[in-house]
Design a protein around this motif. Sequence first.
Motif, PDB file in Angstrom:
ATOM      1  N   ALA A  77       0.830  -1.199   0.000  1.00  0.00           N
ATOM      2  CA  ALA A  77       0.000   0.000   0.000  1.00  0.00           C
ATOM      3  C   ALA A  77       0.867   1.253   0.000  1.00  0.00           C
ATOM      4  CB  ALA A  77      -0.931  -0.005   1.205  1.00  0.00           C
ATOM      5  N   MET A  78       1.955   1.219   0.769  1.00  0.00           N
ATOM      6  CA  MET A  78       2.867   2.367   0.787  1.00  0.00           C
ATOM      7  C   MET A  78       3.504   2.557  -0.586  1.00  0.00           C
ATOM      8  SD  MET A  78       4.832   2.039   4.436  1.00  0.00           S
ATOM      9  CE  MET A  78       6.315   2.019   3.493  1.00  0.00           C
TER      10      MET A  78
ATOM     11  N   ASN B 235       2.331   1.601  -3.479  1.00  0.00           N
ATOM     12  CA  ASN B 235       1.291   2.053  -4.389  1.00  0.00           C
ATOM     13  C   ASN B 235       1.025   3.550  -4.188  1.00  0.00           C
ATOM     14  OD1 ASN B 235      -0.756   1.948  -6.310  1.00  0.00           O
ATOM     15  ND2 ASN B 235      -2.299   1.436  -4.769  1.00  0.00           N
ATOM     16  N   ASN B 236       1.007   3.981  -2.936  1.00  0.00           N
ATOM     17  CA  ASN B 236       0.778   5.386  -2.621  1.00  0.00           C
ATOM     18  C   ASN B 236       1.911   6.255  -3.170  1.00  0.00           C
ATOM     19  OD1 ASN B 236      -0.438   7.636  -1.574  1.00  0.00           O
ATOM     20  ND2 ASN B 236       0.371   7.316   0.487  1.00  0.00           N
ATOM     21  N   LYS B 237       3.152   5.791  -3.036  1.00  0.00           N
ATOM     22  CA  LYS B 237       4.299   6.548  -3.551  1.00  0.00           C
ATOM     23  C   LYS B 237       4.256   6.636  -5.069  1.00  0.00           C
ATOM     24  CE  LYS B 237       7.796   5.966  -0.025  1.00  0.00           C
ATOM     25  NZ  LYS B 237       9.130   5.444   0.290  1.00  0.00           N
TER      26      LYS B 237
ATOM     27  N   SER C 278       1.606   6.406  -7.009  1.00  0.00           N
ATOM     28  CA  SER C 278       0.476   7.202  -7.475  1.00  0.00           C
ATOM     29  C   SER C 278       0.721   8.695  -7.252  1.00  0.00           C
ATOM     30  CB  SER C 278      -0.819   6.758  -6.798  1.00  0.00           C
ATOM     31  OG  SER C 278      -0.746   6.998  -5.409  1.00  0.00           O
ATOM     32  N   ASN C 279       1.540   9.045  -6.274  1.00  0.00           N
ATOM     33  CA  ASN C 279       1.862  10.450  -6.016  1.00  0.00           C
ATOM     34  C   ASN C 279       2.873  11.001  -7.013  1.00  0.00           C
ATOM     35  OD1 ASN C 279       0.137  10.647  -3.861  1.00  0.00           O
ATOM     36  ND2 ASN C 279       1.710  10.175  -2.334  1.00  0.00           N
TER      37      ASN C 279
END
Length: 128
Positions: free
Chosen positions: A119-120, A122-124, A126-127
């Motif tokens: 999740a981390m 994926n978050n990085k 997507s940012n």
Amino acid sequence: MKNHEEIDQLIRQALSEEESKFYDQLEEQNLPQMIGGLFEGKMRWLSIMTVAIMPILFVGAVFCIYYFFQANEIKEMIIWCSSALILWFAVGFLKLYHFMQMDKNSIIREIKRMELQLAMLNNKLSNK
């Protein structure tokens, strides 16, 4: 490649305070913590029941062994010996059940750690 402590430190830096607390809960546990984990969750009642039953089975096995040595006939000896063996196996199976539950909890904890890391990541991504 970096060792586990460095990787964990990098992960903690990338997490928010709430996520960091959750990540710390997923840390590897020692044996007393694993045993305590058996008495949490929906199956807590089963662990409590099996822990209460194990000493009863053990005492029953010792009782059967005592009477095995007191028996005079072969038929009685066979009955007492087989009863003792069945009770010993029952204690062993219950202990095996607890070890398997501890292993299952450990695997689930590692899967949650991987989910958090994915999740981390994926978050990085997507940012960017």
